[in-house]
Design an enzyme around this catalytic site. Structure first.
Site, PDB file in Angstrom:
ATOM      1  N   ASP A  21       0.970  -1.340   0.011  1.00 48.32           N
ATOM      2  CA  ASP A  21       0.129  -0.062   0.044  1.00 48.32           C
ATOM      3  C   ASP A  21       0.955   1.243  -0.128  1.00 48.32           C
ATOM      4  O   ASP A  21       1.505   1.565   1.176  1.00 48.32           O
ATOM      5  CB  ASP A  21      -1.076  -0.058   1.147  1.00 48.32           C
ATOM      6  N   ASP A  67      -2.211   5.499  -5.372  1.00 51.34           N
ATOM      7  CA  ASP A  67      -2.556   4.442  -4.498  1.00 51.34           C
ATOM      8  C   ASP A  67      -2.590   3.063  -4.776  1.00 51.34           C
ATOM      9  O   ASP A  67      -3.762   2.714  -5.290  1.00 51.34           O
ATOM     10  CB  ASP A  67      -3.493   5.254  -3.601  1.00 51.34           C
TER      11      ASP A  67
END
Length: 512
Positions: free
Chosen positions: A110, A297
């Protein structure tokens, strides 16, 4: 004998580690992590080589944290965080090892967060800990106790525990003395239903809870990578569980076509950059006419943005927000009742008599009756007082105006439902309309990055049971960090992405 056993044990460990190095590090010198993905069958169940949750319907709730107050993180170990949810799509994950010998864990890589956390063997009060792999510090010879409390609130789920230190194996590289979080408590369906054991943060240290040095920074500090870049390739093929590949310290040219377009990081919290206008079929919309802030992201499945802007996109592609449909139904039903009550209240006899202008009882001409309302007989008898007649004419006309404008007002009220944020991000669309939907382009740097309907519409199920869901979701990030656009997997499946730590920039190119 003891020395012999230690030698044998060391040989076994080194052999297994060498095997990992050979398996994960290719001949081109790049450090690779293979990604897998989870998809759904026609019933909404997960298709996977793992038996976990195979029989349960799963709504993938991915973690997002875009309202993080960086200034307060070091002291409080908490953060004000907004959750971004993904409705029945896919999630990408890979494996890492922690400890000596390595204990393997499935994690989401992430770039929207900076901490590494995994469930602890001491987590005995959360159901999700029984359904995921747990880290056992007692079984690692390189474990070091820290014990400082740690807590992260993800908005739709909270994990808490304490900091520990151990070696972390990433793609065959051994990152020594890495600080991470052992989660002893987690709250929320996110972690209970998640196919991942933990989160591997690739964000900047500025967003790290507890001011911990992220794993990537440790890899650079320990000279384990040749370049300060991480590249992501997500596989666009739907007929395979091969999710893609993350490369630490380099780029595989076979993963992209042409040249990358680079944009500088504008705020070193997330991988934030400036984005220009959004286009429909090549036509400027003005949605981001003055420029928008966006972040790349890997921990987000969809493309998220401010509600008003996302609604413009979803309306253009013809989505039917589940919440908007319910909202319009409520407006229609309650609106009709309200107008019926108004029709009763706005009664000439009831309104004009209290003013004292209608005291007598005289016939009025049919002309007056027809002007006011000759259909319901309300004005079949009007007092001859001129003030009474005028009052009843005005009230009668107002009543007729209210009833005539009812449908218009209800339609306008129903349209307002489209401006309300849709819970769970569920915006459906008629699958038959996909060929007629517009190409949506995002202006990044000096280039327009196109997404076709087949790329931004998510299909779930097969045949007549297929559901089509918009890849665009509302997310209102409050100032000072927002508003923000989040370019998640829907975008990165089409465009290979390079996170360049050395030059503080993000690069996008057509994925191969």
């Amino acid at each position: 004998m003891e020395t012999t056993l230690k030698t044998i044990s060391l040989f076994v460990f080194l052999s297994s580690l060498l095997h990992a190095l050979v398996f994960c590090t290719s001949t081109d010198g790049l450090v690779r992590i293979q990604l897998r993905k989870e998809s759904y069958d026609s019933s909404g169940r997960i298709n996977s080589d793992s038996s976990l949750y195979d029989d349960g319907e799963y709504i993938n709730t991915l973690i997002k944290k875009y309202a993080l107050n960086v200034d307060d993180v070091q002291d409080s170990y908490r953060s004000d965080i907004v959750a971004l949810k993904n409705y029945r799509h896919v999630q990408y994950f890979g494996e890492i090892g922690i400890g000596t010998p390595p204990q393997n864990f499935t994690v989401i890589f992430d770039t929207g967060s900076a901490n590494l956390w995994i469930p602890s063997s001491e987590c005995d009060s959360s159901a999700s800990c029984f359904l995921h792999k747990n880290y056992k510090s007692s079984e690692s010879s390189t474990y070091k106790k820290i014990g400082k409390h740690a807590e992260i609130d993800y908005g739709n789920g909270l994990i808490s525990g304490y900091f520990s230190e151990d070696n972390v194996i990433v793609g065959g590289l051994v990152v020594e003395n890495q600080e991470f979080i052992e989660a002893t408590t987690d709250v929320g369906m996110t972690f209970l239903e998640g196919k991942f054991d933990g989160i591997f943060g690739l964000g900047f240290k500025e967003t790290s809870v507890g001011n911990v040095v992220p794993v990537w920074d440790s890899m650079v500090d320990q000279n384990l990578v040749r370049e300060r870049i991480v590249s992501f390739w997500l596989n666009r093929k739907d007929d395979t569980n091969e999710g893609g590949e993350i490369i630490f310290g380099g780029v595989d040219p076979s993963h992209y076509k042409g040249m990358h377009t680079y944009v500088p990081v504008t705020e070193k919290g997330y991988w934030q950059f400036d984005m220009g206008d959004i286009l429909f079929n090549g036509e400027h919309t003005g949605i981001c006419k003055g420029g928008c802030s966006a972040i790349a992201d890997t921990g987000a499945s969809l493309i998220a943005g401010p509600t008003t802007m996302i609604n413009q996109i979803n309306q253009a592609i013809g989505t039917n927000g589940i919440f908007a449909d319910s909202c319009r139904m409520v407006v229609t039903l309650s609106g009709r009742v309200i107008f019926d009550i108004l029709g009763i209240v706005v009664d000439p006899k009831k309104l004009c008599i209290p003013f004292g202008v209608c005291l007598g009882s005289h016939k009025v001409s049919a002309r007056i009756e027809s002007v006011v309302d000759g259909s319901d007989g309300v004005f079949s008898r009007l007092e001859g007082n001129p003030m009474c007649i005028i009052c009843k004419i005005v009230v009668g006309l107002a009543r007729k105006g209210i009833m005539k404008s009812r449908d218009i007002i209800l339609k306008l009220a129903g349209d307002l439902c489209n401006l309300v944020p849709i819970p769970f991000g569920a915006s459906t669309v008629d699958c038959a309309r996909i060929p007629f939907m517009p190409i949506i382009s995002f202006t990044i740097g000096d280039r327009e990055f196109e997404l076709s309907p087949d790329e931004y519409i998510i299909k779930i199920g097969k045949g007549a049971d297929t559901q089509c869901i918009s890849g665009f979701i509302s997310l209102d990030v409050p100032p000072p960090h927002g508003p923000l656009w989040v370019m998640g997997d829907v975008f990165m499946r089409r465009y290979h992405t390079i996170f360049d730590y050395g030059n503080l920039r993000v690069g996008f190119a057509e994925a191969a």
